[in-house]
Motif scaffolding. Structure first.
Motif, mmCIF file in Angstrom:
data_model
loop_
_atom_site.group_PDB
_atom_site.id
_atom_site.type_symbol
_atom_site.label_atom_id
_atom_site.label_comp_id
_atom_site.label_asym_id
_atom_site.label_seq_id
_atom_site.Cartn_x
_atom_site.Cartn_y
_atom_site.Cartn_z
ATOM 1 N N LEU A 135 -5.130 7.961 -49.980
ATOM 2 C CA LEU A 135 -5.312 8.613 -51.277
ATOM 3 C C LEU A 135 -5.823 7.621 -52.315
ATOM 4 O O LEU A 135 -6.724 7.937 -53.084
ATOM 5 N N LEU A 136 -5.258 6.412 -52.325
ATOM 6 C CA LEU A 136 -5.735 5.391 -53.268
ATOM 7 C C LEU A 136 -7.220 5.119 -53.062
ATOM 8 O O LEU A 136 -7.986 5.073 -54.019
ATOM 9 N N THR A 137 -7.617 4.939 -51.825
ATOM 10 C CA THR A 137 -9.016 4.629 -51.522
ATOM 11 C C THR A 137 -9.947 5.788 -51.872
ATOM 12 O O THR A 137 -10.988 5.583 -52.488
ATOM 13 N N ASN A 138 -9.562 7.006 -51.486
ATOM 14 C CA ASN A 138 -10.438 8.161 -51.678
ATOM 15 C C ASN A 138 -10.475 8.678 -53.110
ATOM 16 O O ASN A 138 -11.470 9.268 -53.511
ATOM 17 N N SER A 159 -8.508 17.710 -57.093
ATOM 18 C CA SER A 159 -9.593 18.352 -56.371
ATOM 19 C C SER A 159 -9.697 17.797 -54.941
ATOM 20 O O SER A 159 -10.149 18.503 -54.054
ATOM 21 N N PHE A 160 -9.260 16.567 -54.743
ATOM 22 C CA PHE A 160 -9.326 15.979 -53.398
ATOM 23 C C PHE A 160 -8.493 16.802 -52.415
ATOM 24 O O PHE A 160 -8.944 17.118 -51.315
ATOM 25 N N PHE A 161 -7.278 17.169 -52.817
ATOM 26 C CA PHE A 161 -6.420 17.973 -51.950
ATOM 27 C C PHE A 161 -7.039 19.342 -51.671
ATOM 28 O O PHE A 161 -6.944 19.860 -50.568
ATOM 29 N N LEU A 162 -7.654 19.936 -52.669
ATOM 30 C CA LEU A 162 -8.265 21.256 -52.480
ATOM 31 C C LEU A 162 -9.430 21.207 -51.495
ATOM 32 O O LEU A 162 -9.678 22.170 -50.768
ATOM 33 N N ARG A 163 -10.134 20.105 -51.476
ATOM 34 C CA ARG A 163 -11.246 19.948 -50.534
ATOM 35 C C ARG A 163 -10.774 19.635 -49.116
ATOM 36 O O ARG A 163 -11.544 19.728 -48.159
ATOM 37 N N HIS A 164 -9.498 19.235 -48.983
ATOM 38 C CA HIS A 164 -8.952 18.847 -47.680
ATOM 39 C C HIS A 164 -7.594 19.512 -47.443
ATOM 40 O O HIS A 164 -6.583 18.829 -47.234
ATOM 41 N N PRO A 165 -7.540 20.847 -47.445
ATOM 42 C CA PRO A 165 -6.251 21.517 -47.260
ATOM 43 C C PRO A 165 -5.672 21.257 -45.869
ATOM 44 O O PRO A 165 -6.413 21.089 -44.901
#
Length: 66
Positions: free
Chosen positions: A16-19, A1-7
């Motif tokens: 990525l590890l932190t977020n 979902s992180f990638f979808l929120r930040h296309p």
């Protein structure tokens, strides 16, 4: 979902590890690579690619034709 929120945004392994896993995650950046591999297998499509490796930096989510 992180990638979808930040296309179309590129993220380093550390970002990525932190977020996603959190600031105090004890694992290493190879956990990101393993997770990306599993995600690619789950969402593979014959005409499109979604998660792109940005050499020397990290990954980004963007729909593109291969």
């Amino acid at each position: 979902s992180f990638f979808l929120r930040h296309p179309k945004q590129t993220f380093s392994r550390d970002q990525l590890l932190t977020n996603i896993w959190g600031y105090d995650y004890d694992g290493d950046s190879r956990a990101v690579d393993a997770t990306i591999k599993r995600l690619r297998q789950k969402i593979q499509h014959p005409k499109y690619s979604y998660i792109h490796t940005i050499r020397g930096f990290g990954y980004k989510f963007e729909v593109s034709h291969d």
